[in-house]
Design a protein around this motif. Structure first.
Motif, PDB file in Angstrom:
ATOM      1  N   UNK A 128       0.829  -1.200   0.000  1.00  0.00           N
ATOM      2  CA  UNK A 128       0.000   0.000   0.000  1.00  0.00           C
ATOM      3  C   UNK A 128       0.867   1.255   0.000  1.00  0.00           C
ATOM      4  N   UNK A 129       0.287   2.318  -0.541  1.00  0.00           N
ATOM      5  CA  UNK A 129       0.964   3.606  -0.698  1.00  0.00           C
ATOM      6  C   UNK A 129       0.721   4.470   0.539  1.00  0.00           C
ATOM      7  N   UNK A 130       1.759   5.169   1.000  1.00  0.00           N
ATOM      8  CA  UNK A 130       1.599   6.132   2.099  1.00  0.00           C
ATOM      9  C   UNK A 130       1.761   7.580   1.624  1.00  0.00           C
ATOM     10  N   UNK A 131       2.543   7.806   0.579  1.00  0.00           N
ATOM     11  CA  UNK A 131       2.774   9.144   0.014  1.00  0.00           C
ATOM     12  C   UNK A 131       2.991   8.977  -1.490  1.00  0.00           C
ATOM     13  N   UNK A 132       2.566   9.962  -2.262  1.00  0.00           N
ATOM     14  CA  UNK A 132       2.753   9.894  -3.707  1.00  0.00           C
ATOM     15  C   UNK A 132       2.868  11.308  -4.257  1.00  0.00           C
ATOM     16  N   UNK A 159       8.994   3.234   5.377  1.00  0.00           N
ATOM     17  CA  UNK A 159       8.538   3.043   4.003  1.00  0.00           C
ATOM     18  C   UNK A 159       9.701   2.798   3.036  1.00  0.00           C
ATOM     19  N   UNK A 160       9.412   2.102   1.967  1.00  0.00           N
ATOM     20  CA  UNK A 160      10.285   2.051   0.803  1.00  0.00           C
ATOM     21  C   UNK A 160       9.973   3.285  -0.043  1.00  0.00           C
ATOM     22  N   UNK A 161      10.967   3.782  -0.768  1.00  0.00           N
ATOM     23  CA  UNK A 161      10.768   4.993  -1.577  1.00  0.00           C
ATOM     24  C   UNK A 161      11.167   4.711  -3.021  1.00  0.00           C
ATOM     25  N   UNK A 162      10.197   4.771  -3.911  1.00  0.00           N
ATOM     26  CA  UNK A 162      10.439   4.651  -5.347  1.00  0.00           C
ATOM     27  C   UNK A 162      10.594   6.040  -5.938  1.00  0.00           C
ATOM     28  N   UNK A 163      11.675   6.273  -6.662  1.00  0.00           N
ATOM     29  CA  UNK A 163      11.868   7.524  -7.397  1.00  0.00           C
ATOM     30  C   UNK A 163      12.155   7.175  -8.850  1.00  0.00           C
ATOM     31  N   UNK A 214       8.723  11.133 -10.578  1.00  0.00           N
ATOM     32  CA  UNK A 214       7.539  10.545  -9.968  1.00  0.00           C
ATOM     33  C   UNK A 214       8.027   9.802  -8.731  1.00  0.00           C
ATOM     34  N   UNK A 215       7.385   9.995  -7.584  1.00  0.00           N
ATOM     35  CA  UNK A 215       7.860   9.327  -6.378  1.00  0.00           C
ATOM     36  C   UNK A 215       6.697   8.749  -5.578  1.00  0.00           C
ATOM     37  N   UNK A 216       6.964   7.607  -4.969  1.00  0.00           N
ATOM     38  CA  UNK A 216       5.943   6.912  -4.185  1.00  0.00           C
ATOM     39  C   UNK A 216       6.603   6.276  -2.963  1.00  0.00           C
ATOM     40  N   UNK A 217       6.037   6.518  -1.789  1.00  0.00           N
ATOM     41  CA  UNK A 217       6.428   5.814  -0.576  1.00  0.00           C
ATOM     42  C   UNK A 217       5.433   4.667  -0.377  1.00  0.00           C
ATOM     43  N   UNK A 218       5.940   3.493  -0.054  1.00  0.00           N
ATOM     44  CA  UNK A 218       5.027   2.362   0.094  1.00  0.00           C
ATOM     45  C   UNK A 218       5.517   1.388   1.160  1.00  0.00           C
TER      46      UNK A 218
END
Length: 295
Positions: free
Chosen positions: A34-38, A57-61, A106-110
């Protein structure tokens, strides 16, 4: 040196409330991923973030344009255009763009029990280069779908759908060739004009020169321009602008993005130039188009 965490023109960001995250962590379908920040930062010059205290969280950039860097486990990595990386949870890190070379990310914390599996092998930069079968623009649309779904509120159905889409989004990165092969079209693979149109669509959010388009085919700029114009009835750059405005119309129709945010999404930084180009192609202003009843 200037260092900024946020506050970039055209940026968007959404932080899921802690109470909603707790709800997702208890749900059997959402707890695994699940996503916590986007968010999305265009042309983020002087972007900088350092976390000495690890986060959960893991951080996708995903960097689509410009250059940046990140530090992890005492090592510094360079990040070029069309590369992504995932920072693992529980480790200090820092990242940012280079001075005068703001990146578009584009970034997403999950979080979740599946997060580490999707992040495996992605602590180093991974290339996502435009090719005839790359489907980059489709991936960008999927990001927008996730963002827009969360932006519409945190109903149970919205959260479930966003989590399901996010698993697909990560799959387009981790299983890259399978994603590309899923809709590969042999009919355009040997057609230089269709290859160019595909390249334009994959780079819709960037500035692309005539020489770059010609180089992609191994042609001279003059020869390429002549054959493209003869076939398509318009010069390559004019055609590219038409595609940009077509994409802008879709964003105005199907998202809640502001007009200045749409500008950056189609690779036009000047709001006034965007409005002039939009009016020239569509015969009305972006504001008038957005208000027009359709269908």
């Amino acid at each position: 040196m200037i260092k900024r965490k946020d506050g970039f023109s055209g940026e968007r960001a959404l932080v899921v409330p802690h109470s909603i995250i707790e709800e997702m962590e208890k749900h059997p379908l959402m707890a695994p991923l699940h996503i916590t920040d986007i968010g999305y930062y265009p042309k983020a010059e002087y972007h900088y973030r350092e976390r000495r205290e690890p986060i959960t969280q893991y951080i996708l950039i995903y960097n689509v344009e410009g250059r940046g860097w990140y530090q992890l486990d005492g090592q510094k990595y360079e990040v070029k255009s069309n590369q992504y990386f995932i920072l693992p949870a529980g480790k200090p890190h820092a990242y940012g763009s280079y001075e005068n070379e703001g990146w578009t990310i584009y970034w997403i914390h999950f979080k979740g029990s599946l997060a580490e599996h999707y992040a495996q092998g992605a602590s180093k930069p991974i290339d996502i280069l435009p090719t005839i079968d790359s489907r980059i623009n489709t991936r960008m649309d999927l990001f927008e779908e996730i963002y827009h779904t969360l932006e519409m509120g945190y109903s149970r159905e919205n959260l479930l759908y966003a989590c399901s889409c996010f698993a697909h989004y990560l799959g387009t990165l981790r299983y890259l060739q399978s994603y590309r092969n899923a809709s590969y079209n042999d009919s355009i693979s040997s057609d230089p004009i269709m290859i160019t149109v595909h390249y334009m669509k994959e780079n819709i959010g960037k500035k692309v020169t005539l020489q770059e388009l010609a180089d992609n085919l191994g042609y001279s700029a003059s020869h390429f321009s002549a054959i493209f114009t003869q076939r398509m009835g318009n010069s390559p750059l004019n055609y590219f602008n038409q595609l940009k405005i077509q994409k802008a119309c879709q964003l105005l129709d199907f998202t809640d993005m502001k007009i200045n945010q749409v500008c950056f999404k189609v690779g036009i930084e000047d709001n006034f130039y965007f409005s002039r180009l939009f009016r020239k192609i569509m015969g009305m202003s972006p504001q008038a188009y957005k208000q027009m009843k359709k269908g």
